[in-house]
Design a protein around this motif. Structure first.
Motif, PDB file in Angstrom:
ATOM      1  N   ALA A 281       1.235  -1.111  -0.315  1.00  0.00           N
ATOM      2  CA  ALA A 281      -0.089   0.159   0.189  1.00  0.00           C
ATOM      3  C   ALA A 281       0.753   0.779  -0.050  1.00  0.00           C
ATOM      4  O   ALA A 281       1.310   1.432   0.929  1.00  0.00           O
ATOM      5  CB  ALA A 281      -0.851   0.492   1.015  1.00  0.00           C
TER       6      ALA A 281
ATOM      7  N   LEU B 118      -2.165  -1.799  -3.335  1.00  0.00           N
ATOM      8  CA  LEU B 118      -3.130  -0.643  -3.113  1.00  0.00           C
ATOM      9  C   LEU B 118      -2.515   1.058  -2.759  1.00  0.00           C
ATOM     10  O   LEU B 118      -2.288   1.422  -1.551  1.00  0.00           O
ATOM     11  CB  LEU B 118      -3.501  -0.823  -1.456  1.00  0.00           C
ATOM     12  CG  LEU B 118      -4.137  -2.533  -1.886  1.00  0.00           C
ATOM     13  CD1 LEU B 118      -3.930  -2.975  -0.238  1.00  0.00           C
ATOM     14  CD2 LEU B 118      -4.995  -2.965  -3.002  1.00  0.00           C
TER      15      LEU B 118
ATOM     16  N   ILE C   9      -3.204  -3.690   6.639  1.00  0.00           N
ATOM     17  CA  ILE C   9      -2.747  -2.532   5.566  1.00  0.00           C
ATOM     18  C   ILE C   9      -1.526  -1.524   6.723  1.00  0.00           C
ATOM     19  O   ILE C   9      -2.232  -0.823   7.955  1.00  0.00           O
ATOM     20  CB  ILE C   9      -2.725  -1.538   5.180  1.00  0.00           C
ATOM     21  CG1 ILE C   9      -3.454  -2.472   3.916  1.00  0.00           C
ATOM     22  CG2 ILE C   9      -2.174  -0.405   4.038  1.00  0.00           C
ATOM     23  CD1 ILE C   9      -4.627  -1.514   3.298  1.00  0.00           C
TER      24      ILE C   9
END
Length: 310
Positions: free
Chosen positions: A48, A82, A216
């Motif tokens: 991410a 992401l 995350i």
């Protein structure tokens, strides 16, 4: 034994990756690509990039787009990415979201507009709706980003429910960095087929046990292998002791990452882990750790690494 998260839209261990910076203040594409390859080798399911830990709001739109393009060019599968795609206005958010979708990413992570405080759910709904409709693509996937300690603008259950109803199959999850397990559990219990991802490493295990999808997190820049053990085996009673040991290591590393201001500390730890002093650089208004702080963090890292190998 099948992992119960396997049917969720997005699940696994995703690193909220830090961004290495060159002396001129621009992202270091080469060091970042090497870091991303190492993260995947360490056990992360994906990356991410350009979130809070990635200092996204300290870079221009062009710099953010270039970082995404270059890491894909360096061989990272876009379906393992992401990227954060938020700005405080709809137009720039659409630009970043569309660019990411066209690059083939798994999903975009989207903060609420955070400049104005005390805004209504109606206002937040309009922001997300205009952004999603502005991109106008069925292959867009959005992970909402709930981080009220930083943004000072949170996402309510009612708002998330309304977005899921309005944009089924597009709004697929939420990263909850509220620091409150009950908040994460409420999202997980309220919505079916919705990925709730812990924003702090110690919460992943209890969240998984409550229907969550993974994490995350910033410490996964350093401890992907421990998070991998927990994610893969949390549901298997025969692996309980192994999971507990990994969770102890996760908590110890997380504690060190919070010894000083977290983001400069994470980057200081990466400078040692990657043997690259440039990792210590941060963009204003953040300030890097001083030498005494670096020495202390690196000494404690050595102790933790020795304990990991016991």
């Amino acid at each position: 034994m099948t992992n119960p998260t396997s049917n969720l839209p997005i699940s696994g261990v995703f690193c909220a990756s830090a961004t290495p910076i060159l002396e001129d203040g621009t992202p270091d594409h080469s060091a970042f690509a090497a870091h991303c390859h190492a993260l995947l080798q360490d056990g992360c399911d994906g990356i991410a990039l350009l979130g809070t830990t990635g200092e996204a709001n300290s870079f221009s739109i062009a710099q953010r787009q270039a970082l995404l393009e270059q890491v894909i060019a360096a061989g990272i599968d876009p379906q393992r990415l992401l990227p954060g795609t938020s700005q405080t206005n709809v137009a720039d958010t659409v630009t970043l979201m569309r660019h990411a979708v066209e690059a083939g990413v798994k999903a975009t992570v989207v903060l609420p507009p955070f400049y104005y405080k005390g805004v209504s759910d109606e206002g937040l709904f309009r922001f997300y709706a205009e952004a999603i409709e502005g991109v106008g693509r069925d292959d867009l996937r959005v992970v909402l980003y709930h981080i009220p300690p930083i943004a000072q603008v949170g996402l309510s259950l009612e708002l998330v429910g309304r977005l899921l109803e309005a944009f089924p199959g597009i709004v697929v999850g939420i990263k909850d960095s509220s620091g409150k397990l009950d908040s994460m559990q409420a999202f997980a219990s309220s919505f079916a087929n919705f990925s709730v991802l812990a924003g702090a490493d110690p919460f992943m295990l209890p969240l998984l046990r409550s229907g969550g999808a993974g994490c995350i997190t910033s410490s996964s820049n350093l401890i992907g292998k421990h998070l991998r053990v927990v994610f893969d085996h949390w549901h298997d009673p025969a692996e309980a002791a192994r999971v507990d040991k990994a969770q102890e290591r996760i908590n110890a590393w997380r504690d060190l990452s919070n010894a000083y201001v977290q983001l400069p500390t994470i980057k200081a730890m990466l400078a040692r882990r990657r043997n690259h002093p440039g990792w210590t650089r941060v963009r204003p208004p953040l300030v890097e750790l001083g030498q005494a702080e670096l020495d202390k963090v690196w000494s404690q890292m050595a102790e933790l690494e020795a304990q990991d190998n016991v």
